[in-house]
Scaffold this active site. Structure first.
Site, short mmCIF file in Angstrom:
data_model
loop_
_atom_site.label_atom_id
_atom_site.label_comp_id
_atom_site.label_asym_id
_atom_site.label_seq_id
_atom_site.Cartn_x
_atom_site.Cartn_y
_atom_site.Cartn_z
CG HIS A 110 -6.12 35.89 24.96
ND1 HIS A 110 -5.85 35.72 23.63
CD2 HIS A 110 -5.87 34.71 25.56
CE1 HIS A 110 -5.46 34.46 23.44
NE2 HIS A 110 -5.47 33.83 24.60
CG HIS A 122 -3.00 31.98 28.52
ND1 HIS A 122 -2.13 31.29 27.70
CD2 HIS A 122 -3.97 32.44 27.71
CE1 HIS A 122 -2.56 31.34 26.45
NE2 HIS A 122 -3.67 32.04 26.42
CG ASN A 161 -2.08 35.13 23.60
OD1 ASN A 161 -2.45 34.65 24.65
ND2 ASN A 161 -2.30 34.56 22.44
CB CYS A 183 -9.43 30.83 21.39
SG CYS A 183 -10.22 29.20 21.51
NE ARG A 219 -1.72 26.42 22.97
CZ ARG A 219 -2.76 27.07 23.45
NH1 ARG A 219 -3.88 27.18 22.75
NH2 ARG A 219 -2.69 27.67 24.63
CG ASP A 220 -3.11 30.86 22.72
OD1 ASP A 220 -4.04 30.27 22.16
OD2 ASP A 220 -3.28 31.73 23.59
N1 COA Z 1 -4.49 14.15 17.56
C1 COA Z 1 -4.75 13.88 16.26
N2 COA Z 1 -5.95 13.49 15.81
C2 COA Z 1 -6.92 13.34 16.72
C3 COA Z 1 -6.72 13.59 18.07
C4 COA Z 1 -5.45 14.01 18.49
N3 COA Z 1 -5.18 14.30 19.75
N4 COA Z 1 -7.87 13.36 18.72
C5 COA Z 1 -8.77 12.98 17.81
N5 COA Z 1 -8.21 12.96 16.60
C6 COA Z 1 -8.85 12.64 15.32
C7 COA Z 1 -9.58 11.32 15.37
O1 COA Z 1 -8.73 10.29 14.99
C8 COA Z 1 -10.68 11.53 14.38
O2 COA Z 1 -10.17 11.42 13.07
P1 COA Z 1 -11.02 10.78 11.90
O3 COA Z 1 -12.21 11.71 11.74
O4 COA Z 1 -10.10 10.83 10.75
O5 COA Z 1 -11.40 9.42 12.38
C9 COA Z 1 -11.05 13.00 14.58
O6 COA Z 1 -9.89 13.60 15.12
C10 COA Z 1 -12.22 13.21 15.54
O7 COA Z 1 -11.97 12.45 16.71
P2 COA Z 1 -12.97 12.43 17.97
O8 COA Z 1 -12.36 11.62 19.04
O9 COA Z 1 -14.35 12.07 17.51
O10 COA Z 1 -12.88 13.90 18.44
P3 COA Z 1 -13.92 15.07 18.37
O11 COA Z 1 -14.43 15.28 17.01
O12 COA Z 1 -14.87 14.88 19.49
O13 COA Z 1 -12.94 16.29 18.72
C11 COA Z 1 -10.88 16.92 19.80
C12 COA Z 1 -12.26 16.34 19.94
C13 COA Z 1 -10.40 17.27 21.18
C14 COA Z 1 -9.97 15.90 19.18
C15 COA Z 1 -10.91 18.14 18.89
O14 COA Z 1 -12.01 18.93 19.25
C16 COA Z 1 -9.67 18.95 18.95
O15 COA Z 1 -8.60 18.53 18.57
N6 COA Z 1 -9.77 20.20 19.43
C17 COA Z 1 -8.63 21.07 19.56
C18 COA Z 1 -9.07 22.30 20.22
C19 COA Z 1 -7.97 23.29 20.32
O16 COA Z 1 -6.81 23.03 20.09
N7 COA Z 1 -8.39 24.50 20.69
C20 COA Z 1 -7.52 25.58 20.84
C21 COA Z 1 -6.64 25.44 22.03
S1 COA Z 1 -7.40 25.85 23.54
ZN ZN Z 2 -4.88 31.81 24.74
#
Ligand code: COA
Ligand code: ZN
Length: 299
Positions: A206, A204, A246, A237, A13-14
């Protein structure tokens, strides 16, 4: 009996999440196979996030399904940022999640587009809907944030209060950008332990400033026995400027095995796995040291 330290491998994942080039599903599975073969028992296999935010994780459901089917005695868990992610994770059989929230409000916004209140409310909904889903909080930027700097240890403990009230028992204190120092690590753990003696803690850390090992050792000596790391030290990240590799799993396992801790992991197999991973992933940042060592000490 030697003290047991459990390694929580989070590379799939990370590590993977930062790579622009999509790693084919088979390659991901091969790396996970290698990790299991080396004796690792806890693996964060993917994240259920928006594929727009992290395209690399678009195959989360397949990865989870295949791994859960193939290995019954490995503790597989996945990162989840929202209810939608928890739902997909639950449906494919995941029963343990890392729910990510950042101590820093600005990193929380940059990473998952939520305020602190929204993040907490979202977890309440997840726990209400899936009471049997085990939740560990990944507390990002716990030791410092690219936007807001460091906060006192007391603020870390204070932040955790609402999550403890929800019924969370385990927290993973993350040095997302690698700015902690051993004294700070000891202090944060001491303050958190004093506030919540019954919680389970992970760290965790880095390795941005080559402090991954000392900071992790400081955590172990302060009583933490669950350590996160990534094969080869692959990592970063995408939403935290300055975050780099990491702590490398093989580096920490080498040290712990050599110190007489019981990790249950075969170092030689792990090292071979990290070298194979480096051959497979050509655009990654690897902070691991052992993969570059050619000489072997006479036995
Ligand atoms: N899995 C798959 N798709 C997802 C989802 C999930 N858990 N959550 C939201 N989505 C999709 C929505 O369906 C939407 O799709 P569309 O544009 O096709 O309609 C889009 O993502 C945006 O959804 P929204 O609820 O408005 O989310 P957002 O734009 O506010 O983003 C997160 C919020 C959390 C979904 C997004 O920022 C994210 O996935 N971040 C991941 C961060 C990450 O992994 N960081 C590193 C690890 S620490
Ligand atoms: Zn990390």
């Amino acid at each position: 009996m030697n003290k047991q330290i459990d390694i929580y491998e989070v590379g799939p994942r990370d590590g993977f999440q930062n790579l622009r080039t999509y790693i084919p599903l088979e390659e991901k599975l091969k790396i996970i196979d290698d990790l299991v073969a080396s004796g690792i028992k806890h693996i964060q296999i993917t994240s259920f996030v928006s594929p727009k935010a992290i395209p690399q994780m678009k195959d989360a459901a397949e990865v989870a399904r295949i791994c859960l089917e193939k290995y019954k005695n490995v503790d597989f868990f996945a990162l989840v940022p929202n209810l939608r992610g928890a739902q997909t994770a639950w449906e494919v059989g995941i029963r343990k999640i890392s729910y990510v929230v950042s101590l820093s409000a600005s990193h929380n916004k940059a990473n998952i587009n939520r305020t602190h209140e929204e993040s907490c409310e979202e977890l309440r909904k997840i726990m209400e809907r899936y009471p049997e889903l085990y939740v560990c909080i990944d507390l990002a930027t716990a030791f410092g944030c690219p936007f807001e700097g460091k906060v006192p240890a007391e603020a870390v403990a204070a932040f955790m209060k609402d999550y403890v009230a929800l019924g969370v028992h385990e927290f993973n204190l993350c040095d997302t950008i690698g700015v902690a120092n051993p004294r700070q690590v000891r202090e944060v753990i001491h303050v958190v332990r004093a506030a919540y003696p019954d919680l389970t803690l992970q760290v965790h850390i880095h390795d941005t400033r080559n402090m991954g090992m000392v900071n992790t050792l400081a955590a172990i000596e302060a009583g933490v026995d669950r350590i996160q790391s990534t094969l080869g030290g692959l990592g970063g990240c995408p939403f935290a400027p300055g975050a780099s590799g990491n702590l490398a799993t093989e580096d920490i396992v080498y040290m712990l095995n050599d110190m007489g801790y019981d990790t249950g992991i075969n170092f030689d197999e792990l090292l071979a796995a990290s070298r194979r991973e480096k051959e497979t992933i050509t655009d990654g940042v690897f902070s691991g040291h052992h993969m570059n060592i050619q000489n072997k000490m006479a036995e």
